[in-house]
Design a protein around this motif. Structure first.
Motif, PDB file in Angstrom:
ATOM      1  N   GLY A 214       0.688  -1.246  -0.153  1.00 36.59           N
ATOM      2  CA  GLY A 214      -0.029  -0.063  -0.059  1.00 36.59           C
ATOM      3  C   GLY A 214       0.881   1.396   0.034  1.00 36.59           C
ATOM      4  O   GLY A 214       0.138   2.374   0.270  1.00 36.59           O
ATOM      5  N   PHE A 215       2.036   1.306  -0.038  1.00 28.28           N
ATOM      6  CA  PHE A 215       2.857   2.421  -0.037  1.00 28.28           C
ATOM      7  C   PHE A 215       2.496   3.220  -1.382  1.00 28.28           C
ATOM      8  O   PHE A 215       2.558   2.637  -2.361  1.00 28.28           O
ATOM      9  N   ASP A 216       2.486   4.490  -1.193  1.00 31.09           N
ATOM     10  CA  ASP A 216       2.144   5.250  -2.539  1.00 31.09           C
ATOM     11  C   ASP A 216       3.556   5.411  -3.453  1.00 31.09           C
ATOM     12  O   ASP A 216       3.180   5.178  -4.643  1.00 31.09           O
ATOM     13  N   GLU A 217       4.381   5.537  -2.859  1.00 28.59           N
ATOM     14  CA  GLU A 217       5.753   5.610  -3.492  1.00 28.59           C
ATOM     15  C   GLU A 217       6.836   5.098  -2.790  1.00 28.59           C
ATOM     16  O   GLU A 217       6.633   4.968  -1.628  1.00 28.59           O
ATOM     17  N   GLU A 229      16.832  14.440  -5.410  1.00 30.38           N
ATOM     18  CA  GLU A 229      15.845  14.361  -6.468  1.00 30.38           C
ATOM     19  C   GLU A 229      14.850  13.129  -6.114  1.00 30.38           C
ATOM     20  O   GLU A 229      13.638  13.364  -6.655  1.00 30.38           O
ATOM     21  N   ALA A 230      15.241  12.003  -5.861  1.00 27.11           N
ATOM     22  CA  ALA A 230      14.366  10.829  -5.528  1.00 27.11           C
ATOM     23  C   ALA A 230      13.204  11.278  -4.723  1.00 27.11           C
ATOM     24  O   ALA A 230      12.207  11.131  -4.688  1.00 27.11           O
ATOM     25  N   LEU A 231      13.660  12.031  -3.640  1.00 23.24           N
ATOM     26  CA  LEU A 231      12.558  12.465  -2.447  1.00 23.24           C
ATOM     27  C   LEU A 231      11.797  13.626  -2.893  1.00 23.24           C
ATOM     28  O   LEU A 231      10.395  13.684  -2.650  1.00 23.24           O
ATOM     29  N   ARG A 232      12.130  14.593  -4.049  1.00 25.55           N
ATOM     30  CA  ARG A 232      11.385  15.424  -4.562  1.00 25.55           C
ATOM     31  C   ARG A 232      10.627  15.103  -5.783  1.00 25.55           C
ATOM     32  O   ARG A 232       9.200  15.398  -5.719  1.00 25.55           O
ATOM     33  N   LYS A 233      10.952  14.076  -6.184  1.00 26.97           N
ATOM     34  CA  LYS A 233      10.031  13.286  -7.228  1.00 26.97           C
ATOM     35  C   LYS A 233       9.046  12.789  -6.535  1.00 26.97           C
ATOM     36  O   LYS A 233       7.784  12.763  -7.113  1.00 26.97           O
ATOM     37  N   ALA A 234       9.041  11.918  -5.398  1.00 24.94           N
ATOM     38  CA  ALA A 234       7.687  11.104  -4.518  1.00 24.94           C
ATOM     39  C   ALA A 234       7.024  12.170  -4.035  1.00 24.94           C
ATOM     40  O   ALA A 234       5.940  11.702  -3.770  1.00 24.94           O
ATOM     41  N   SER A 235       7.325  12.994  -3.628  1.00 23.43           N
ATOM     42  CA  SER A 235       6.540  14.168  -3.032  1.00 23.43           C
ATOM     43  C   SER A 235       7.044  15.765  -3.281  1.00 23.43           C
ATOM     44  O   SER A 235       7.890  16.116  -2.459  1.00 23.43           O
ATOM     45  N   PRO A 236       6.681  16.322  -4.292  1.00 26.82           N
ATOM     46  CA  PRO A 236       7.275  17.746  -4.745  1.00 26.82           C
ATOM     47  C   PRO A 236       6.917  18.788  -3.712  1.00 26.82           C
ATOM     48  O   PRO A 236       7.648  19.576  -3.395  1.00 26.82           O
TER      49      PRO A 236
END
Length: 356
Positions: A214-217, A229-236
């Motif tokens: 159930g994780f969204d990202e 960048e990975a953190l920003r892409k997962a939740s801008p």
């Protein structure tokens, strides 16, 4: 529910035969235990631990003889051994144990309990620190889950998320070591609470597992070109709550992506447990001040006065299928060092358990 048994890279591992004794038994019992032979220096080694045997005395009035059935191995054991143990001490730890013999009227032989007896096959207790499995425990649910999702890791996720982070529906929660015993429960409770959940883990298979529960990202921090960048892409838009199990570089990057008035639960720092030289991190004061963040260290034992309430909720969610679990099971008490060391190599998915 998801449950699994891993056979540790196909190795043939013989299961230690357990010996049961009738309630009237007065026979001397030989107990095996793992002792800390030498304090860990860097990554724990099997040679740092020593398998010893002792003869247990006959029970006195008020005492119980217990036999370990499942034992837990957890990352916290690494820093705790350094802080609290002397060389020669039995390794600290928790187990699901069966009461073999009882001279304590509060406990009946044959009952299963959660105990803090350390890395031992058999031990004697006065019953004061024993915890019965929650009432209503289904026969179909493995008792080993009392060491994981409906045990200490589950309690850690429950209180850290609900009492310190105080999540609200619609918020975004970040958790690292997300496929581990604590992180996987954190993400699922956050989903139950109506949050968006982002998880970081160390393999593509674990990413797939997080998506399945159930994780969204979710992303593999080992293969992304840039953690930032990975953190920003997962939740801008950033993160309201960060449940930190890892520390180190990950935390230094993630703290800059917190939203205003965000909350950070510092549960662990597994990336630093085996360091021989202290790491130097970035300064955190600027993001904490300018975003007015709250960052709080957390040890779950401070909440054990409410564990009955939490265990009841966790068990209910498991039975309802809202909270799934996975167990990485190693068979054989003699393989406890291997199971423990595997934690720091990322070998486990979900809760690491040793079956005696």
């Amino acid at each position: 529910m998801l449950s699994g048994t891993d056979k540790n890279n196909g190795q043939n591992i013989e299961m230690i035969q357990r010996h049961s004794f009738p309630p009237s038994c007065s026979k001397m019992v030989t107990a095996k235990a793992w002792a800390l032979k030498k304090h860990f220096d860097g990554l724990p080694k099997a040679s740092d631990l020593e398998l010893i045997t002792t003869e247990l005395p006959n029970l006195k009035d008020g005492q119980l003889l217990l036999e370990s059935v499942f034992l837990s191995v957890d990352p916290y054991m690494r820093p705790y051994s350094q802080r609290d143990m002397k060389e020669g001490d039995i390794m600290v730890g928790t187990q699901v144990a069966r009461i073999v013999e009882s001279k304590n009227p509060a406990f009946t032989a044959g009952t299963f309990v959660v105990a803090r007896g350390g890395w031992r096959t058999h031990f004697i207790s006065d019953g004061k620190d024993l915890l019965l499995l929650p009432s209503g425990w289904p026969e179909s649910l493995p008792k080993s889950v009392a060491l994981g999702t409906v045990g200490m890791p589950g309690l850690t996720a429950y209180f850290g998320l609900l009492e310190i982070c105080k999540i609200k529906p619609g918020e975004t929660v970040l958790v690292n070591a997300a496929a581990g015993a604590v992180g996987s429960v954190v993400g699922q409770i956050a989903k139950i609470g109506g949050c968006k959940v982002v998880g970081s883990t160390g393999s593509d298979d674990k990413v797939a597992y997080l998506k399945s529960i159930g994780f969204d990202e979710a992303f593999n921090y080992k293969t992304v070109a840039s953690l930032d960048e990975a953190l920003r892409k997962a939740s801008p838009d950033g993160y309201d709550c960060f449940f930190d199990n890892v520390g180190g570089e990950f935390s230094s990057v993630a703290i800059h992506q917190m939203k205003m008035f965000g909350r950070i639960v510092v549960c662990g720092a597994v990336s630093q447990y085996n360091n021989t030289v202290p790491q130097k991190g970035t300064f955190v004061q600027f993001p904490i001040v300018f975003k007015q963040l709250r960052m709080e260290g957390f040890i779950v034992t401070n909440w054990y006065n409410r564990q009955e309430e939490a265990l009841k909720a966790l068990l209910k969610w498991v039975v309802e299928g809202k909270l799934k679990f996975h167990e990485h099971i190693t068979e054989g008490f003699e393989n406890m060092p291997m199971a423990f060391i595997g934690l720091f190599k990322g070998e486990n998915l979900g809760k690491a358990i040793v079956k005696v």
